[in-house]
Scaffold this motif. Structure first.
Motif, PDB file in Angstrom:
ATOM      1  N   ILE A  43      42.513  49.101  35.626  1.00  0.00           N
ATOM      2  CA  ILE A  43      41.312  48.605  34.792  1.00  0.00           C
ATOM      3  C   ILE A  43      39.951  47.706  35.290  1.00  0.00           C
ATOM      4  O   ILE A  43      38.561  47.876  35.715  1.00  0.00           O
ATOM      5  N   LEU A  44      40.791  46.919  35.681  1.00  0.00           N
ATOM      6  CA  LEU A  44      40.334  45.447  35.782  1.00  0.00           C
ATOM      7  C   LEU A  44      39.504  45.293  37.162  1.00  0.00           C
ATOM      8  O   LEU A  44      38.088  45.297  37.455  1.00  0.00           O
ATOM      9  N   GLU A  45      40.328  46.362  38.314  1.00  0.00           N
ATOM     10  CA  GLU A  45      39.168  46.570  39.285  1.00  0.00           C
ATOM     11  C   GLU A  45      38.414  47.628  39.421  1.00  0.00           C
ATOM     12  O   GLU A  45      37.370  47.488  39.936  1.00  0.00           O
ATOM     13  N   HIS A  46      38.454  48.733  38.424  1.00  0.00           N
ATOM     14  CA  HIS A  46      37.683  49.589  38.284  1.00  0.00           C
ATOM     15  C   HIS A  46      36.232  48.587  37.815  1.00  0.00           C
ATOM     16  O   HIS A  46      35.203  50.018  38.352  1.00  0.00           O
ATOM     17  N   LEU A  47      36.844  48.145  36.552  1.00  0.00           N
ATOM     18  CA  LEU A  47      35.702  47.154  35.737  1.00  0.00           C
ATOM     19  C   LEU A  47      34.777  46.188  36.614  1.00  0.00           C
ATOM     20  O   LEU A  47      33.519  46.228  37.131  1.00  0.00           O
ATOM     21  N   ASP A  48      35.072  46.100  37.873  1.00  0.00           N
ATOM     22  CA  ASP A  48      34.651  44.843  38.765  1.00  0.00           C
ATOM     23  C   ASP A  48      33.605  45.603  39.922  1.00  0.00           C
ATOM     24  O   ASP A  48      33.030  45.458  39.828  1.00  0.00           O
ATOM     25  N   PHE A  49      33.991  46.663  39.701  1.00  0.00           N
ATOM     26  CA  PHE A  49      33.478  47.812  40.939  1.00  0.00           C
ATOM     27  C   PHE A  49      32.205  48.337  40.343  1.00  0.00           C
ATOM     28  O   PHE A  49      31.230  48.619  41.063  1.00  0.00           O
ATOM     29  N   MET A  50      32.135  48.577  39.547  1.00  0.00           N
ATOM     30  CA  MET A  50      30.968  49.443  38.434  1.00  0.00           C
ATOM     31  C   MET A  50      30.247  48.081  38.679  1.00  0.00           C
ATOM     32  O   MET A  50      29.335  48.409  38.313  1.00  0.00           O
ATOM     33  N   ILE A  51      31.010  46.973  37.810  1.00  0.00           N
ATOM     34  CA  ILE A  51      29.532  45.644  37.951  1.00  0.00           C
ATOM     35  C   ILE A  51      29.258  45.281  39.136  1.00  0.00           C
ATOM     36  O   ILE A  51      28.335  45.361  38.745  1.00  0.00           O
ATOM     37  N   GLN A  52      29.920  45.996  39.613  1.00  0.00           N
ATOM     38  CA  GLN A  52      29.396  45.295  41.358  1.00  0.00           C
ATOM     39  C   GLN A  52      28.412  46.407  42.164  1.00  0.00           C
ATOM     40  O   GLN A  52      27.148  45.640  42.143  1.00  0.00           O
ATOM     41  N   GLU A  53      28.681  47.517  41.298  1.00  0.00           N
ATOM     42  CA  GLU A  53      27.869  48.644  41.897  1.00  0.00           C
ATOM     43  C   GLU A  53      26.120  48.873  40.578  1.00  0.00           C
ATOM     44  O   GLU A  53      25.018  48.970  41.226  1.00  0.00           O
ATOM     45  N   LYS A  54      26.621  48.754  39.254  1.00  0.00           N
ATOM     46  CA  LYS A  54      25.433  49.017  38.419  1.00  0.00           C
ATOM     47  C   LYS A  54      24.996  47.751  37.764  1.00  0.00           C
ATOM     48  O   LYS A  54      23.713  47.695  36.627  1.00  0.00           O
ATOM     49  N   GLY A  55      25.664  46.121  37.999  1.00  0.00           N
ATOM     50  CA  GLY A  55      25.580  45.085  37.669  1.00  0.00           C
ATOM     51  C   GLY A  55      25.850  44.944  35.952  1.00  0.00           C
ATOM     52  O   GLY A  55      27.111  45.840  35.183  1.00  0.00           O
ATOM     53  N   GLU A  56      25.821  44.484  35.510  1.00  0.00           N
ATOM     54  CA  GLU A  56      27.128  43.883  34.660  1.00  0.00           C
ATOM     55  C   GLU A  56      27.176  44.628  32.832  1.00  0.00           C
ATOM     56  O   GLU A  56      27.974  45.138  32.582  1.00  0.00           O
ATOM     57  N   LEU A  57      25.878  44.580  32.430  1.00  0.00           N
ATOM     58  CA  LEU A  57      25.304  45.552  31.869  1.00  0.00           C
ATOM     59  C   LEU A  57      25.330  46.517  31.333  1.00  0.00           C
ATOM     60  O   LEU A  57      26.808  47.576  31.125  1.00  0.00           O
ATOM     61  N   VAL A  58      25.172  47.603  32.828  1.00  0.00           N
ATOM     62  CA  VAL A  58      24.628  49.134  32.835  1.00  0.00           C
ATOM     63  C   VAL A  58      26.730  49.542  33.124  1.00  0.00           C
ATOM     64  O   VAL A  58      27.050  50.104  32.591  1.00  0.00           O
ATOM     65  N   GLY A  59      27.086  48.851  34.253  1.00  0.00           N
ATOM     66  CA  GLY A  59      28.583  48.804  34.414  1.00  0.00           C
ATOM     67  C   GLY A  59      29.706  48.968  33.635  1.00  0.00           C
ATOM     68  O   GLY A  59      30.440  49.699  32.893  1.00  0.00           O
ATOM     69  N   ILE A  60      29.488  48.147  32.352  1.00  0.00           N
ATOM     70  CA  ILE A  60      30.374  48.168  31.184  1.00  0.00           C
ATOM     71  C   ILE A  60      30.013  49.187  30.492  1.00  0.00           C
ATOM     72  O   ILE A  60      31.220  49.627  30.020  1.00  0.00           O
ATOM     73  N   LYS A  61      29.063  49.071  30.579  1.00  0.00           N
ATOM     74  CA  LYS A  61      28.540  50.763  29.320  1.00  0.00           C
ATOM     75  C   LYS A  61      28.600  51.325  29.816  1.00  0.00           C
ATOM     76  O   LYS A  61      29.542  52.502  29.105  1.00  0.00           O
ATOM     77  N   GLU A  62      29.004  52.551  31.501  1.00  0.00           N
ATOM     78  CA  GLU A  62      29.057  52.812  32.157  1.00  0.00           C
ATOM     79  C   GLU A  62      30.592  53.176  32.115  1.00  0.00           C
ATOM     80  O   GLU A  62      31.657  54.578  31.960  1.00  0.00           O
ATOM     81  N   MET A  63      31.614  51.922  32.120  1.00  0.00           N
ATOM     82  CA  MET A  63      32.893  51.394  32.312  1.00  0.00           C
ATOM     83  C   MET A  63      33.826  52.346  30.905  1.00  0.00           C
ATOM     84  O   MET A  63      34.612  52.381  30.649  1.00  0.00           O
ATOM     85  N   ARG A  64      33.285  52.101  30.046  1.00  0.00           N
ATOM     86  CA  ARG A  64      33.205  52.345  28.307  1.00  0.00           C
ATOM     87  C   ARG A  64      34.771  53.103  28.613  1.00  0.00           C
ATOM     88  O   ARG A  64      35.145  53.199  27.319  1.00  0.00           O
TER      89      ARG A  64
END
Length: 107
Positions: A43-64
């Motif tokens: 989960i944390l690796e996936h979260l980091d990939f999303m943040i890297q690709e989308k930025g922290e706020l958007v990455g976290i919102k999409e990761m929810r």
């Protein structure tokens, strides 16, 4: 003797299902269940990939939604989903998930 296998929605929040299927087809035995600490790491690796690709706020919102799938059917998952759905920074999400998986390991 089947020609193909369809996984579909079973892969949502369960990306290791493909390894489990391969293991079963090779050995005829069910693979061991993924450990909570392994699930957390994924989960944390996936979260980091999303943040890297989308930025922290958007990455976290999409990761929810993905986190919801990852923890589906685990004890108290709905409470954790509710908490995470209000978080907007990686540190908070990681802390919440780490505490959650530690609590699961103690049960």
């Amino acid at each position: 003797g089947c020609d193909f296998l369809m996984v579909g929605r079973g892969a949502l929040g369960n990306p290791w299902i493909f390894q489990e299927v391969q293991h079963y087809l090779r050995t005829g035995e069910k693979a061991r269940s993924i450990l909570p600490k392994e699930r957390l790491q994924i989960i944390l690796e996936h979260l980091d990939f999303m943040i890297q690709e989308k930025g922290e706020l958007v990455g976290i919102k999409e990761m929810r939604k993905h986190i919801g799938w990852y923890i589906k059917n685990l004890k108290h998952a709905s409470k954790v989903r509710d908490l995470i759905n209000h978080m907007e920074d990686r540190k908070s999400v990681e802390k919440c998930l780490t505490e959650y998986f530690q609590a699961l390991a103690k049960q």
